[in-house]
Design an enzyme around this catalytic site. Sequence first.
Site, PDB file in Angstrom:
ATOM      1  N   ARG A  58       0.817  -1.221   0.000  1.00  0.00           N
ATOM      2  CA  ARG A  58       0.000   0.000   0.000  1.00  0.00           C
ATOM      3  C   ARG A  58       0.848   1.267   0.000  1.00  0.00           C
ATOM      4  O   ARG A  58       0.431   2.291  -0.527  1.00  0.00           O
ATOM      5  CB  ARG A  58      -0.980  -0.023   1.179  1.00  0.00           C
ATOM      6  CG  ARG A  58      -2.263  -0.730   0.819  1.00  0.00           C
ATOM      7  CD  ARG A  58      -3.054  -1.102   2.024  1.00  0.00           C
ATOM      8  NE  ARG A  58      -2.527  -2.302   2.633  1.00  0.00           N
ATOM      9  CZ  ARG A  58      -2.724  -2.677   3.877  1.00  0.00           C
ATOM     10  NH1 ARG A  58      -3.443  -1.930   4.673  1.00  0.00           N
ATOM     11  NH2 ARG A  58      -2.215  -3.786   4.333  1.00  0.00           N
ATOM     12  N   GLU A  95       1.372  -5.064  13.778  1.00  0.00           N
ATOM     13  CA  GLU A  95       0.254  -5.195  14.718  1.00  0.00           C
ATOM     14  C   GLU A  95      -0.188  -6.672  14.723  1.00  0.00           C
ATOM     15  O   GLU A  95      -0.670  -7.178  15.708  1.00  0.00           O
ATOM     16  CB  GLU A  95      -0.893  -4.275  14.276  1.00  0.00           C
ATOM     17  CG  GLU A  95      -1.976  -4.088  15.325  1.00  0.00           C
ATOM     18  CD  GLU A  95      -3.146  -3.258  14.812  1.00  0.00           C
ATOM     19  OE1 GLU A  95      -3.118  -2.828  13.653  1.00  0.00           O
ATOM     20  OE2 GLU A  95      -4.089  -3.080  15.598  1.00  0.00           O
TER      21      GLU A  95
HETATM   22  P1  AMP Z   1       2.591  -1.104  12.259  1.00  0.00           P
HETATM   23  O1  AMP Z   1       3.905  -1.605  11.780  1.00  0.00           O
HETATM   24  O2  AMP Z   1       2.075  -1.840  13.448  1.00  0.00           O
HETATM   25  O3  AMP Z   1       2.606   0.399  12.464  1.00  0.00           O
HETATM   26  O4  AMP Z   1       1.549  -1.432  11.121  1.00  0.00           O
HETATM   27  C1  AMP Z   1       1.480  -0.636   9.988  1.00  0.00           C
HETATM   28  C2  AMP Z   1       1.400  -1.446   8.723  1.00  0.00           C
HETATM   29  O5  AMP Z   1       0.523  -2.552   8.824  1.00  0.00           O
HETATM   30  C3  AMP Z   1       0.876  -0.550   7.616  1.00  0.00           C
HETATM   31  O6  AMP Z   1       1.673  -0.774   6.475  1.00  0.00           O
HETATM   32  C4  AMP Z   1      -0.549  -0.992   7.410  1.00  0.00           C
HETATM   33  O7  AMP Z   1      -0.803  -1.170   6.050  1.00  0.00           O
HETATM   34  C5  AMP Z   1      -0.712  -2.304   8.161  1.00  0.00           C
HETATM   35  N1  AMP Z   1      -1.720  -2.223   9.218  1.00  0.00           N
HETATM   36  C6  AMP Z   1      -1.521  -2.412  10.553  1.00  0.00           C
HETATM   37  N2  AMP Z   1      -2.645  -2.297  11.245  1.00  0.00           N
HETATM   38  C7  AMP Z   1      -3.605  -2.003  10.360  1.00  0.00           C
HETATM   39  C8  AMP Z   1      -5.015  -1.718  10.473  1.00  0.00           C
HETATM   40  N3  AMP Z   1      -5.644  -1.731  11.659  1.00  0.00           N
HETATM   41  N4  AMP Z   1      -5.683  -1.432   9.336  1.00  0.00           N
HETATM   42  C9  AMP Z   1      -5.052  -1.418   8.141  1.00  0.00           C
HETATM   43  N5  AMP Z   1      -3.745  -1.662   7.972  1.00  0.00           N
HETATM   44  C10 AMP Z   1      -3.020  -1.961   9.062  1.00  0.00           C
END
Ligand code: AMP
Length: 172
Positions: A58, A95
């Site tokens: 994305r 996450e």
């Molecule tokens: P993080 O590394 O935990 O900040 O997660 C961010 C990445 O995971 C981004 O590239 C998002 O595309 C994806 N992502 C994590 N959580 C979500 C969520 N609740 N909704 C959509 N995409 C998420």
Amino acid sequence: MKLERHIRNIPDFPKKGIQFKDITTLLSDKKAFKATVNGLAKIFKGKNIDYVVAAEARGFILGGALSYKLGCGFIPVRKPGKLPYRTYKHSYSLEYGTNELHIHEDALPKNAKVLILDDLLATGGTALALVNLVKKFDADIVGVAFLIELTDLKGKEKFKEYPVYSLIKFDI
Ligand code: AMP
């Protein structure tokens, strides 16, 4: 424009407890997509960004459009085995799950002004991996930008050294 109205929330995807913010509904709306790219570009216009660095998948969509709008280069960061030349790598936690990201080891020249971009800030692990990859170069990180910030997860606290920007904030 209320960009948040174009984000679709999908509960329990890809696993129970995750409120997945689906941006496909924003990307498919020509006015919302344009307002998103213009909104990000407005923040960084005049900051002499040389490169936007973003991760698949994305991050590429917004990163490509924003680089074009800013008139700068785009550096793709990819999952293992995708980039053809020699790479630097960094492992990080999501996450939901873990991942490893790669960047070409000749991607950034000395003193390049870099903007790090992702679609969404959750725990901050992905964007921090991008920061750590860019730190392998003698480059200047101008900021870390997101379309969406999930404020309750406090991912922003991982980026005390750099300005963090987001166009939309959700508390869950
Ligand atoms: P993080 O590394 O935990 O900040 O997660 C961010 C990445 O995971 C981004 O590239 C998002 O595309 C994806 N992502 C994590 N959580 C979500 C969520 N609740 N909704 C959509 N995409 C998420």
